[in-house]
Design a protein around this motif. Sequence first.
Motif, PDB file in Angstrom:
ATOM      1  N   ASN A 104       0.816  -1.214   0.000  1.00  0.00           N
ATOM      2  CA  ASN A 104       0.000   0.000   0.000  1.00  0.00           C
ATOM      3  C   ASN A 104       0.852   1.267   0.000  1.00  0.00           C
ATOM      4  O   ASN A 104       0.373   2.333  -0.389  1.00  0.00           O
ATOM      5  CB  ASN A 104      -0.938   0.004   1.199  1.00  0.00           C
ATOM      6  CG  ASN A 104      -2.224  -0.745   0.943  1.00  0.00           C
ATOM      7  OD1 ASN A 104      -3.212  -0.181   0.486  1.00  0.00           O
ATOM      8  ND2 ASN A 104      -2.201  -2.056   1.232  1.00  0.00           N
ATOM      9  N   ARG A 105       2.059   1.179   0.442  1.00  0.00           N
ATOM     10  CA  ARG A 105       2.978   2.323   0.362  1.00  0.00           C
ATOM     11  C   ARG A 105       3.764   2.314  -0.945  1.00  0.00           C
ATOM     12  O   ARG A 105       4.548   3.225  -1.218  1.00  0.00           O
ATOM     13  CB  ARG A 105       3.933   2.330   1.554  1.00  0.00           C
ATOM     14  CG  ARG A 105       3.232   2.565   2.891  1.00  0.00           C
ATOM     15  CD  ARG A 105       4.219   2.843   3.998  1.00  0.00           C
ATOM     16  NE  ARG A 105       3.590   2.932   5.303  1.00  0.00           N
ATOM     17  CZ  ARG A 105       2.985   4.019   5.785  1.00  0.00           C
ATOM     18  NH1 ARG A 105       2.923   5.123   5.043  1.00  0.00           N
ATOM     19  NH2 ARG A 105       2.440   4.018   6.983  1.00  0.00           N
ATOM     20  N   GLY A 109      -0.715   1.435  -3.662  1.00  0.00           N
ATOM     21  CA  GLY A 109      -1.285   2.600  -2.991  1.00  0.00           C
ATOM     22  C   GLY A 109      -2.106   3.508  -3.881  1.00  0.00           C
ATOM     23  O   GLY A 109      -3.101   4.096  -3.441  1.00  0.00           O
ATOM     24  N   ALA A 110      -1.719   3.631  -5.132  1.00  0.00           N
ATOM     25  CA  ALA A 110      -2.421   4.542  -6.041  1.00  0.00           C
ATOM     26  C   ALA A 110      -3.867   4.132  -6.272  1.00  0.00           C
ATOM     27  O   ALA A 110      -4.715   4.975  -6.580  1.00  0.00           O
ATOM     28  CB  ALA A 110      -1.683   4.607  -7.374  1.00  0.00           C
ATOM     29  N   ASN A 114      -3.590   6.473  -2.215  1.00  0.00           N
ATOM     30  CA  ASN A 114      -2.494   6.543  -1.236  1.00  0.00           C
ATOM     31  C   ASN A 114      -2.960   7.059   0.135  1.00  0.00           C
ATOM     32  O   ASN A 114      -2.406   8.009   0.685  1.00  0.00           O
ATOM     33  CB  ASN A 114      -1.351   7.421  -1.768  1.00  0.00           C
ATOM     34  CG  ASN A 114      -0.716   6.847  -3.018  1.00  0.00           C
ATOM     35  OD1 ASN A 114      -0.119   5.770  -2.982  1.00  0.00           O
ATOM     36  ND2 ASN A 114      -0.874   7.538  -4.132  1.00  0.00           N
ATOM     37  N   ASP A 117      -0.636   7.979   3.138  1.00  0.00           N
ATOM     38  CA  ASP A 117       0.129   9.225   3.121  1.00  0.00           C
ATOM     39  C   ASP A 117      -0.582  10.350   3.874  1.00  0.00           C
ATOM     40  O   ASP A 117       0.026  11.386   4.151  1.00  0.00           O
ATOM     41  CB  ASP A 117       0.382   9.678   1.682  1.00  0.00           C
ATOM     42  CG  ASP A 117       1.341   8.759   0.935  1.00  0.00           C
ATOM     43  OD1 ASP A 117       2.020   7.955   1.584  1.00  0.00           O
ATOM     44  OD2 ASP A 117       1.390   8.854  -0.309  1.00  0.00           O
TER      45      ASP A 117
END
Length: 224
Positions: A104-105, A109-110, A114, A117
């Motif tokens: 996910n990082r 993530g996109a 994300n 973040d």
Amino acid sequence: MARFTEIGTAKIPGKGTELRLLQRNDEFSIKIAGTTGELMNSRVHGSEDALATLACERIAGQPAPRILIGGLGMGFTLAAALSATGKDARITVAELVPEVEQWNRGPLGAAAGNPLDDPRASAYIGDVADLLKTSDGQWDAILLDVDNGPEGLTRKENNWIYSPAGIAAAQKALRPDGILAYWSASQEHAFTEKLRGAGFSAEAVTVRGLRPGKGAYHVIWLAW
């Protein structure tokens, strides 16, 4: 048509089986190794969104809500919870598998924008059960999506979440007027009664997996 390509694997703690992260263009899929079905797909997240939005509606009057999410998955429940709350919200997401947080990082993530973040979000790497057992009146909302539902699929230890002991721990971890929500792939009327037997008012809300009016039927239990 492009084919899915494996871009990551991860062991499920306590079970020994593997998760597989697959990508095809901008679409992602997570499967259990050795099976043909999907655990999740980045194009099908309507019910994961609903888990957050239905619960956050119940605490809309709380100016600085504290929310616990059990299960990061592809990040869609976290993203929906962030979207449904204000700048003073604080959301902790517990994820058992370290690699899922790393995915996910990274490239995954996109898909959900994300959400890790966002400064309001923090990740706890470990079993959400440990947080439930050690919290006392700490959370305005607890959102649990750690397995396929009350009948565990990915890991037998997850069954505790749906047991009387797990429900009691979640109840103790909630603040007054807090909301407890569970995601499930299917209906199980006995679980509604189990929640009510624990002293909750409870309802099972049927939602669609893809988006309103589309996709398989899933269930969100709300208990307060």
